[in-house]
Write an enzyme that holds these catalytic residues in place. Sequence first.
Site, PDB file in Angstrom:
ATOM      1  N   LYS A  38       0.825  -1.212   0.000  1.00 51.88           N
ATOM      2  CA  LYS A  38       0.000   0.000   0.000  1.00 51.88           C
ATOM      3  C   LYS A  38       0.856   1.259   0.000  1.00 51.88           C
ATOM      4  O   LYS A  38       0.493   2.257  -0.608  1.00 51.88           O
ATOM      5  CB  LYS A  38      -0.963   0.001   1.199  1.00 51.88           C
ATOM      6  N   LYS A  71     -11.586  -7.125  -5.898  1.00 53.48           N
ATOM      7  CA  LYS A  71     -12.455  -5.947  -5.867  1.00 53.48           C
ATOM      8  C   LYS A  71     -11.847  -4.787  -6.630  1.00 53.48           C
ATOM      9  O   LYS A  71     -12.535  -3.920  -7.125  1.00 53.48           O
ATOM     10  CB  LYS A  71     -12.592  -5.459  -4.406  1.00 53.48           C
ATOM     11  N   LYS A 100      -6.404 -14.218  -8.578  1.00 55.18           N
ATOM     12  CA  LYS A 100      -7.644 -14.215  -7.806  1.00 55.18           C
ATOM     13  C   LYS A 100      -8.565 -13.083  -8.279  1.00 55.18           C
ATOM     14  O   LYS A 100      -8.091 -12.010  -8.630  1.00 55.18           O
ATOM     15  CB  LYS A 100      -7.279 -13.986  -6.328  1.00 55.18           C
TER      16      LYS A 100
END
Length: 331
Positions: free
Chosen positions: A115, A200, A197
């Site tokens: 992040k 979102k 995967k």
Amino acid sequence: MFDDKKVIFSGMQATGSITLGNYLGALKNWVKLNEEYTCLYSVVDLHSITVRQDPAELRKRSRALLMQYIAAGLDPEKNIIYYQSHVSGHAELGWILNCYTYMGELNRMTQFKDKAAKHTDNINAGLYTYPALMAADILLYQTDVVPVGSDQKQHLEITRDIALRFNNIYGDVFTIPEPYIGKEGARIMSLQEPEKKMSKSDENANASIYLLDDPELIKKKFKRAVTDSDNAIAYSVDKPGIKNLIDIYCSFTGESTDSAVAIFEGKGYGNLKAIVGDTVAEGLRPIQEKFKELSQNSDYIDSIIKANAEKANYMAQKTLRKVKKKIGLPQ
Ligand code: TRP
């Protein structure tokens, strides 16, 4: 909640809509857990502000996430579904646990590194100490088990380390949480890059199916799903696109892999994609209808939010009182 059932805690951030992956891999399997466990599912909005958010958007998405939990089948009378920020104990215990967490440990967290690399203009202290807040989420309720995806394993590990450290100093204060090992659904992969995967935050709009996607859009996305250059339907790791479609089909229909393969044998990829698309669009329809109904009933949602925050708060205060006493804060 006031009995001796074991406790499950999990949290999701409202930084995007729930995907088919979140639903089939997690949410769908949580629906029955309340029979055996006291279940808390939190919309972890305090975590979301470690990244800059638009306030109106955050508020809207947080409420939508909470409603999606309910629409997906989590009964809000039997599960404690609430906003993290409504229970001040999270922030309080989060601060306390910061004082029992080493910088060396935080420096090793891969999510922080990722992040920080992504948001170079806002590498704030909250992003860094995020694991202490997450540990507080879990430990605040004397949680026994935490259903987490593989990307959150490191966070659960540090939670256990912090809890053990604390207990070593002060005695048995916290339950040491375990990862949830139960019936987990299939791992749902991206429709565009089936080795990855479903996420979102995928930038490719065709890669992920969202719980609230319009049925027509769902079908369209499946039609565009990446398969391979062969045309034979087989369930194999060498055919990740086909395998993913079959997994999704089986998750909705309850069909076994073998019988699904038999159904689709010789049908061609176009047919497979169309059938899986229809199955998903139909399978999500009741959830979408329930969501719509909830959206029109905001008084009901408000009352749920209030009642569940009270339940969570009651449990949280019990732990906090114990913690404060142990570390020498006045009663
Ligand atoms: N960190 C989790 C995520 O990004 C969200 C989360 C916060 C969580 N607190 C939690 C998950 C406690 C499980 C338990 O997905």
